[in-house]
Structure formats: structure tokens, C-alpha cells
Design a protein around this motif. Sequence first.
Motif, PDB file in Angstrom:
ATOM      1  N   MET A   1       0.805  -1.202   0.000  1.00 42.89           N
ATOM      2  CA  MET A   1       0.000   0.000   0.000  1.00 42.89           C
ATOM      3  C   MET A   1       0.846   1.263   0.000  1.00 42.89           C
ATOM      4  O   MET A   1       0.452   2.249  -0.588  1.00 42.89           O
ATOM      5  CB  MET A   1      -0.899   0.047   1.238  1.00 42.89           C
ATOM      6  N   LYS A   2       1.965   1.231   0.667  1.00 41.33           N
ATOM      7  CA  LYS A   2       2.766   2.444   0.789  1.00 41.33           C
ATOM      8  C   LYS A   2       3.337   2.910  -0.546  1.00 41.33           C
ATOM      9  O   LYS A   2       3.679   4.065  -0.704  1.00 41.33           O
ATOM     10  CB  LYS A   2       3.891   2.240   1.805  1.00 41.33           C
ATOM     11  N   LYS A   3       3.430   2.017  -1.521  1.00 45.16           N
ATOM     12  CA  LYS A   3       3.968   2.393  -2.826  1.00 45.16           C
ATOM     13  C   LYS A   3       2.904   2.985  -3.745  1.00 45.16           C
ATOM     14  O   LYS A   3       3.228   3.569  -4.765  1.00 45.16           O
ATOM     15  CB  LYS A   3       4.614   1.184  -3.500  1.00 45.16           C
ATOM     16  N   LEU A   4       1.649   2.843  -3.387  1.00 42.48           N
ATOM     17  CA  LEU A   4       0.551   3.371  -4.189  1.00 42.48           C
ATOM     18  C   LEU A   4       0.390   4.862  -3.883  1.00 42.48           C
ATOM     19  O   LEU A   4       0.260   5.234  -2.714  1.00 42.48           O
ATOM     20  CB  LEU A   4      -0.727   2.620  -3.808  1.00 42.48           C
ATOM     21  N   ASN A   5       0.429   5.708  -4.931  1.00 39.55           N
ATOM     22  CA  ASN A   5       0.297   7.136  -4.656  1.00 39.55           C
ATOM     23  C   ASN A   5      -1.147   7.458  -4.256  1.00 39.55           C
ATOM     24  O   ASN A   5      -2.057   6.654  -4.433  1.00 39.55           O
ATOM     25  CB  ASN A   5       0.786   7.999  -5.834  1.00 39.55           C
ATOM     26  N   ASN A   6      -1.343   8.642  -3.685  1.00 39.43           N
ATOM     27  CA  ASN A   6      -2.643   9.024  -3.145  1.00 39.43           C
ATOM     28  C   ASN A   6      -3.749   8.972  -4.189  1.00 39.43           C
ATOM     29  O   ASN A   6      -4.842   8.473  -3.917  1.00 39.43           O
ATOM     30  CB  ASN A   6      -2.572  10.427  -2.537  1.00 39.43           C
ATOM     31  N   GLU A   7      -3.486   9.480  -5.368  1.00 36.77           N
ATOM     32  CA  GLU A   7      -4.494   9.504  -6.421  1.00 36.77           C
ATOM     33  C   GLU A   7      -4.919   8.089  -6.805  1.00 36.77           C
ATOM     34  O   GLU A   7      -6.111   7.797  -6.934  1.00 36.77           O
ATOM     35  CB  GLU A   7      -3.967  10.253  -7.637  1.00 36.77           C
ATOM     36  N   CYS A   8      -3.961   7.207  -6.966  1.00 28.42           N
ATOM     37  CA  CYS A   8      -4.276   5.814  -7.331  1.00 28.42           C
ATOM     38  C   CYS A   8      -5.028   5.102  -6.208  1.00 28.42           C
ATOM     39  O   CYS A   8      -5.933   4.308  -6.472  1.00 28.42           O
ATOM     40  CB  CYS A   8      -3.006   5.055  -7.676  1.00 28.42           C
ATOM     41  N   LEU A   9      -4.661   5.402  -4.977  1.00 35.89           N
ATOM     42  CA  LEU A   9      -5.346   4.803  -3.836  1.00 35.89           C
ATOM     43  C   LEU A   9      -6.817   5.201  -3.833  1.00 35.89           C
ATOM     44  O   LEU A   9      -7.704   4.353  -3.694  1.00 35.89           O
ATOM     45  CB  LEU A   9      -4.677   5.240  -2.532  1.00 35.89           C
ATOM     46  N   LEU A  10      -7.091   6.487  -4.026  1.00 32.34           N
ATOM     47  CA  LEU A  10      -8.477   6.954  -4.037  1.00 32.34           C
ATOM     48  C   LEU A  10      -9.237   6.389  -5.233  1.00 32.34           C
ATOM     49  O   LEU A  10     -10.387   5.956  -5.089  1.00 32.34           O
ATOM     50  CB  LEU A  10      -8.515   8.484  -4.044  1.00 32.34           C
ATOM     51  N   GLU A  11      -8.613   6.354  -6.395  1.00 39.34           N
ATOM     52  CA  GLU A  11      -9.271   5.777  -7.575  1.00 39.34           C
ATOM     53  C   GLU A  11      -9.596   4.299  -7.353  1.00 39.34           C
ATOM     54  O   GLU A  11     -10.661   3.819  -7.743  1.00 39.34           O
ATOM     55  CB  GLU A  11      -8.393   5.944  -8.809  1.00 39.34           C
ATOM     56  N   THR A  12      -8.676   3.593  -6.731  1.00 37.93           N
ATOM     57  CA  THR A  12      -8.896   2.175  -6.432  1.00 37.93           C
ATOM     58  C   THR A  12     -10.065   2.005  -5.478  1.00 37.93           C
ATOM     59  O   THR A  12     -10.914   1.128  -5.666  1.00 37.93           O
ATOM     60  CB  THR A  12      -7.619   1.550  -5.838  1.00 37.93           C
ATOM     61  N   TYR A  13     -10.122   2.857  -4.460  1.00 37.13           N
ATOM     62  CA  TYR A  13     -11.234   2.805  -3.511  1.00 37.13           C
ATOM     63  C   TYR A  13     -12.566   3.037  -4.224  1.00 37.13           C
ATOM     64  O   TYR A  13     -13.507   2.272  -4.050  1.00 37.13           O
ATOM     65  CB  TYR A  13     -11.030   3.840  -2.402  1.00 37.13           C
ATOM     66  N   TYR A  14     -12.647   4.111  -5.024  1.00 39.58           N
ATOM     67  CA  TYR A  14     -13.898   4.432  -5.711  1.00 39.58           C
ATOM     68  C   TYR A  14     -14.332   3.288  -6.624  1.00 39.58           C
ATOM     69  O   TYR A  14     -15.508   2.926  -6.685  1.00 39.58           O
ATOM     70  CB  TYR A  14     -13.770   5.720  -6.523  1.00 39.58           C
ATOM     71  N   LYS A  15     -13.382   2.708  -7.333  1.00 36.82           N
ATOM     72  CA  LYS A  15     -13.701   1.616  -8.258  1.00 36.82           C
ATOM     73  C   LYS A  15     -14.138   0.368  -7.486  1.00 36.82           C
ATOM     74  O   LYS A  15     -15.060  -0.338  -7.899  1.00 36.82           O
ATOM     75  CB  LYS A  15     -12.494   1.319  -9.149  1.00 36.82           C
ATOM     76  N   ALA A  16     -13.483   0.088  -6.374  1.00 39.22           N
ATOM     77  CA  ALA A  16     -13.838  -1.072  -5.553  1.00 39.22           C
ATOM     78  C   ALA A  16     -15.270  -0.938  -5.035  1.00 39.22           C
ATOM     79  O   ALA A  16     -16.030  -1.910  -5.031  1.00 39.22           O
ATOM     80  CB  ALA A  16     -12.859  -1.225  -4.397  1.00 39.22           C
ATOM     81  N   VAL A  17     -15.639   0.269  -4.618  1.00 35.66           N
ATOM     82  CA  VAL A  17     -17.008   0.502  -4.145  1.00 35.66           C
ATOM     83  C   VAL A  17     -17.989   0.347  -5.298  1.00 35.66           C
ATOM     84  O   VAL A  17     -19.020  -0.315  -5.164  1.00 35.66           O
ATOM     85  CB  VAL A  17     -17.119   1.903  -3.497  1.00 35.66           C
ATOM     86  N   GLU A  18     -17.654   0.943  -6.440  1.00 37.71           N
ATOM     87  CA  GLU A  18     -18.533   0.862  -7.614  1.00 37.71           C
ATOM     88  C   GLU A  18     -18.793  -0.585  -8.027  1.00 37.71           C
ATOM     89  O   GLU A  18     -19.906  -0.960  -8.378  1.00 37.71           O
ATOM     90  CB  GLU A  18     -17.901   1.618  -8.777  1.00 37.71           C
ATOM     91  N   LEU A  19     -17.744  -1.403  -7.966  1.00 32.75           N
ATOM     92  CA  LEU A  19     -17.849  -2.800  -8.403  1.00 32.75           C
ATOM     93  C   LEU A  19     -18.314  -3.741  -7.293  1.00 32.75           C
ATOM     94  O   LEU A  19     -18.409  -4.950  -7.509  1.00 32.75           O
ATOM     95  CB  LEU A  19     -16.495  -3.270  -8.950  1.00 32.75           C
ATOM     96  N   HIS A  20     -18.583  -3.183  -6.107  1.00 36.61           N
ATOM     97  CA  HIS A  20     -19.035  -3.980  -4.961  1.00 36.61           C
ATOM     98  C   HIS A  20     -18.057  -5.112  -4.661  1.00 36.61           C
ATOM     99  O   HIS A  20     -18.465  -6.270  -4.478  1.00 36.61           O
ATOM    100  CB  HIS A  20     -20.444  -4.538  -5.197  1.00 36.61           C
TER     101      HIS A  20
END
Length: 50
Positions: A1-20
Motif C-alpha cells: 500500500m505504501k507504494k501506491l500514490n494518493n491519487e491511485c489509492l483513491l481511484e482504487t477505492y472508488y472503483k472497488a465501491v462501484e464494483l461492490h
Amino acid sequence: MKKLNNECLLETYYKAVELHLESAFIRLLCREIKRRNLQIKKHDVSDLSA
């Protein structure tokens, strides 16, 4: 997780929620977002598909 930049982390979160995706994965992302003191914006689904 520490290697993932902030923007990618947030995009991943949003996509994970969208895809349930697995709730444990979403919680993991949330913990990291909180650890970094980032803000989760409330988006509707149409905003996430861009």
C-alpha cells in the motif's frame, strides 16, 4: 500500500465501491486512506466511470 500514490489509492477505492468488491478489501483501502489523512468524496456512479 505504501507504494501506491494518493491519487491511485483513491481511484482504487472508488472503483472497488462501484464494483461492490470484497468488503475486507474496501476496509483495507479505507484504513490506508485514513492513515494518510485523505478525504473520500461522495461521488455518484456516473462520476466513477470516467
